[in-house]
Design an enzyme around this catalytic site. Structure first.
Site, PDB file in Angstrom:
ATOM      1  N   HIS A   2       0.839  -1.178   0.103  1.00  0.00           N
ATOM      2  CA  HIS A   2       0.063   0.045  -0.007  1.00  0.00           C
ATOM      3  C   HIS A   2       0.791   1.292  -0.155  1.00  0.00           C
ATOM      4  O   HIS A   2       0.381   2.048   0.340  1.00  0.00           O
ATOM      5  CB  HIS A   2      -0.922   0.135   1.107  1.00  0.00           C
ATOM      6  CG  HIS A   2      -0.323  -0.007   2.652  1.00  0.00           C
ATOM      7  ND1 HIS A   2      -0.698  -0.584   3.629  1.00  0.00           N
ATOM      8  CD2 HIS A   2       0.941   0.346   3.006  1.00  0.00           C
ATOM      9  CE1 HIS A   2       0.176  -0.565   4.597  1.00  0.00           C
ATOM     10  NE2 HIS A   2       1.070   0.064   4.435  1.00  0.00           N
ATOM     11  N   HIS A  16      -1.138   5.016   9.662  1.00  0.00           N
ATOM     12  CA  HIS A  16       0.276   5.537   9.868  1.00  0.00           C
ATOM     13  C   HIS A  16       0.117   6.824  10.450  1.00  0.00           C
ATOM     14  O   HIS A  16       1.080   7.483  10.069  1.00  0.00           O
ATOM     15  CB  HIS A  16       0.777   5.455   8.523  1.00  0.00           C
ATOM     16  CG  HIS A  16       1.033   4.155   8.026  1.00  0.00           C
ATOM     17  ND1 HIS A  16      -0.185   3.667   7.326  1.00  0.00           N
ATOM     18  CD2 HIS A  16       2.103   3.597   7.380  1.00  0.00           C
ATOM     19  CE1 HIS A  16       0.240   2.618   6.618  1.00  0.00           C
ATOM     20  NE2 HIS A  16       1.600   2.451   6.746  1.00  0.00           N
ATOM     21  N   HIS A  54      10.280  -4.279   4.129  1.00  0.00           N
ATOM     22  CA  HIS A  54      11.053  -2.917   3.908  1.00  0.00           C
ATOM     23  C   HIS A  54      11.156  -2.476   5.261  1.00  0.00           C
ATOM     24  O   HIS A  54      10.720  -2.655   6.302  1.00  0.00           O
ATOM     25  CB  HIS A  54       9.836  -1.902   2.971  1.00  0.00           C
ATOM     26  CG  HIS A  54       8.660  -1.611   3.644  1.00  0.00           C
ATOM     27  ND1 HIS A  54       7.974  -2.606   3.950  1.00  0.00           N
ATOM     28  CD2 HIS A  54       8.214  -0.458   3.870  1.00  0.00           C
ATOM     29  CE1 HIS A  54       6.594  -2.120   4.351  1.00  0.00           C
ATOM     30  NE2 HIS A  54       6.886  -0.527   4.399  1.00  0.00           N
ATOM     31  N   GLU A 111       4.205  -5.307   8.704  1.00  0.00           N
ATOM     32  CA  GLU A 111       2.776  -5.277   8.142  1.00  0.00           C
ATOM     33  C   GLU A 111       2.326  -6.472   7.447  1.00  0.00           C
ATOM     34  O   GLU A 111       1.187  -6.491   7.117  1.00  0.00           O
ATOM     35  CB  GLU A 111       2.889  -4.053   6.906  1.00  0.00           C
ATOM     36  CG  GLU A 111       2.984  -2.659   7.612  1.00  0.00           C
ATOM     37  CD  GLU A 111       3.019  -1.649   6.465  1.00  0.00           C
ATOM     38  OE1 GLU A 111       2.813  -0.351   6.755  1.00  0.00           O
ATOM     39  OE2 GLU A 111       3.301  -1.750   5.407  1.00  0.00           O
TER      40      GLU A 111
END
Ligand SMILES: [Fe+3]
Ligand SMILES: [Fe+3]
Lengths: 290, 117, 290, 117
Positions: free
Chosen positions: C12, C59, C193, C240
């Site tokens: 995303h 976030h 990541h 995530e």
């Protein structure tokens, strides 16, 4: 290792805050209620807690329906009371214990409790009134606090069994806390009462007394009640009894009843108080072996 | 006006569940705002404007106008938030209890005492 | 009974939102990434979902550290996107499905998930970017939505195993939903990541590919990883992946991989996409018996 | 300046745990406010006043002044909130990655591509 000295469970009716402010302790309506508390304070003076871990329910001061947590755990350096809208006086701020809060949070999330973690949290009368009953006339609170709010505003509430298990997990976390501190567990709310609907004013003395009896030695027996069972037996707001269950759950040792008091009515509520001492399991045996 | 919640079957009792929470959202949001003295003053100064600001339904507006607790609950009100509205009029939970049960406050208080016997 | 058509799990990255707005689909940097999505949309056209239940992580648009929920479930009539501070364009509001939301909330709290229930909730790029990838160029979203936010901002996060179990409970709730609706489950985030620290830019292709492989047929094998294990293997934000686990958990039938795509890098991230179809368990057998 | 978190042992990595969350509260609260364009403008108009309003520690103020990501993290910053501060200066996550690893942005991007091979 932290020492869990015991638990105090007590009603938190807002009118008590008003009566304290107006010094109505000797008023005929209030005297039988306030008379229940000196023995609790005498026990506290011997128990000497450094920290209070408190299970309570917010009544629409901090939390609204936009974001309603099931379990909210305080992790703030300080907790403030505030205007609740109908006029009880606010009390002095409470000093937090963020290190203990985070320890409890880590343990509980590891045990699959899905907490909401609060680095800012207002506390309402359900927290402040019991604190004022236990420590009247202090300029500054003599304990640090870790408030844990349980949703009893918006159904579905966590079940009585879940709240008891939450308490048990808190007890395990406290036992694993590597500091020489003495912890009092507080559970506030109840006993039977109903504020709303045609059934307003409902009180159930027999049920309350059974709960106070069983809570000490057979708390598991009470976890068989569903939320709806408790509402049926104790009134809509009687469901606050889950705070008592959570507090009792946190006692990891052998539990002895030190003091109890019960009085009908304060405002619309059956007011209860229970002082339970937590004695290390097998302490006698260890002494014998030494 | 009376809420019927077959799922629990407890008479005279509305459990504030998802159905009520959805229905009462605007009303409860207004009442939640009464934690602030400034908002309570604004309500007293112009009740219509204040209710309009929160988008109350006609049923909710009517129940607020009448200070009718059972109607407020039927319109989705939650008693914890409604208590803040009641506080504006210096009504306590025994006033609310008396009104909901159709008793005088004295009779309601006597009933409470009676249950302690 | 609701039909769970399947799950789509996808990265995303906010930059995708920017690229969509600037129509960079044919740009050499973006082309290999966007090329992964037409097969997903073709499958969607056949699957025809009415509702999307989406696991994603906020976030710092909706939730802050003052009150950080572990699991926040939307129960709003509408969900809006908003300014996130660094300039991706906002998208049209999403229509909620409050009845389904409340059904899921009741079931999950009964199964001892301690939800935060949100009748108002902003959704951020983690929700909007996947929706834009699945339904580009629509004036109004063709589905209703139930967003479920999982905390991956403030440690301790819920464990991968807990997130998988959350998904399983959502799956059971959907199966018990007495409406003739078709539900797509969405899980957004990952894959490997890391944005922060001297290790920024860390990517782990082998681990990602193993995860994409195992997720379809052996998801339980992935629930043995702890949060720290995943951070070690997939980077801080690689955690995530728990959203993928939750989405996979919600598939109650036999799961078939329909499509997969994987591309390094988009922004700092290994971008993954997986389309899994949920086929009723024992459907063949029931037909044979009929 | 570097954060050491013995509990996980992952090099070059700060997990935003309770210790960091407490330390960084004021800084992150300021950065969270940058969801609003008005607040971003206020910060740009008077950075000192804006930081003072949120009660940043001297270490946090210094790290903000230097736009130094590793120092911001050491001071308790969480990258999701810090990204909103970075956005004010039109820095993206690859700029942040390059700065934290001491690489040029081109080299950082090349390193990312390399890992796909
Ligand atoms: Fe109460
Ligand atoms: Fe993300």
């Amino acid at each position: 290792m932290a020492t869990i000295v015991g638990a105090i469970t007590t009603s938190h009716v807002p009118a008590i805050g008003g009566a304290i402010a107006k010094k109505l302790h000797q008023d005929p309506y209030w005297q039988p209620f306030f008379a229940g508390y000196p023995p609790a304070r005498e026990w506290l003076a011997k128990a000497r807690p450094d920290v209070v871990v408190a299970f309570y329910n917010d009544h629409g001061l901090q939390f609204f329906l936009d974001k309603m947590p099931t379990f909210a755990v305080g992790a703030a350096p300080e907790y403030r009371h505030a205007d609740e809208g109908w006029g009880i006086p606010t009390v002095a701020p409470f000093r937090g214990d963020p290190e203990l809060s985070w320890h409890v949070i880590e343990r509980l999330i590891a045990e699959e409790f899905d907490l909401t973690t609060c680095q800012e949290m207002l506390v309402d009368h359900a927290f402040t009134v019991p604190m004022s009953l236990l420590w009247p006339d202090v300029d500054a609170w003599p304990v640090r606090v870790v408030p844990i709010a349980i949703n009893t505003v918006q159904y579905p509430f966590p079940s009585p069994a879940r709240c008891f298990r939450l308490g048990q997990a808190v007890g395990r976390a406290l036992e694993a806390w590597d500091r020489d501190v003495r912890v009092l567990v507080l559970g506030t709310g109840g006993l039977s009462h109903q504020l709303d609907g045609e059934r307003a004013g409902f009180i159930n003395k027999a049920f309350d007394q059974m709960c106070m009896e069983k809570l000490v030695a057979e708390p598991e027996a009470l976890t068989r009640y569903s939320t709806v069972d408790i509402i049926r037996e104790a009134g809509v707001q009687g469901v606050e009894f889950v705070m008592w269950l959570a507090a009792r759950g946190a006692l990891t040792g052998t539990v002895a009843r030190v003091h109890a008091s019960y009085h009908i009515p304060i405002s619309n509520t059956a007011a209860g108080l229970l002082v339970m001492e937590n004695r290390p399991r097998g302490a006698a045996e260890s002494r014998a072996a030494a | 006006m009376k809420v019927t919640q077959a799922w629990h079957g407890i008479p005279g009792t509305t459990i504030f569940d998802g159905v009520q929470a959805r229905k009462g959202y605007a009303l409860n949001k207004m009442c939640y705002s009464f934690n602030s003295a400034e908002n309570r003053a604004a309500f007293l100064a112009d009740e219509d404007a204040y209710c309009a600001k929160f988008g109350l339904t006609p049923e909710q507006r009517e129940a607020v106008r009448e200070r009718n607790v059972l109607k407020l609950i039927a319109a989705g009100g939650n008693v914890y938030y409604l208590a803040k509205l009641a506080g504006i009029f210096h009504l306590d939970v025994q006033d609310l209890g008396a009104q909901q049960t159709g008793m005088t406050k004295e009779a309601f208080k006597a009933k409470l005492v009676e249950q302690g016997r």
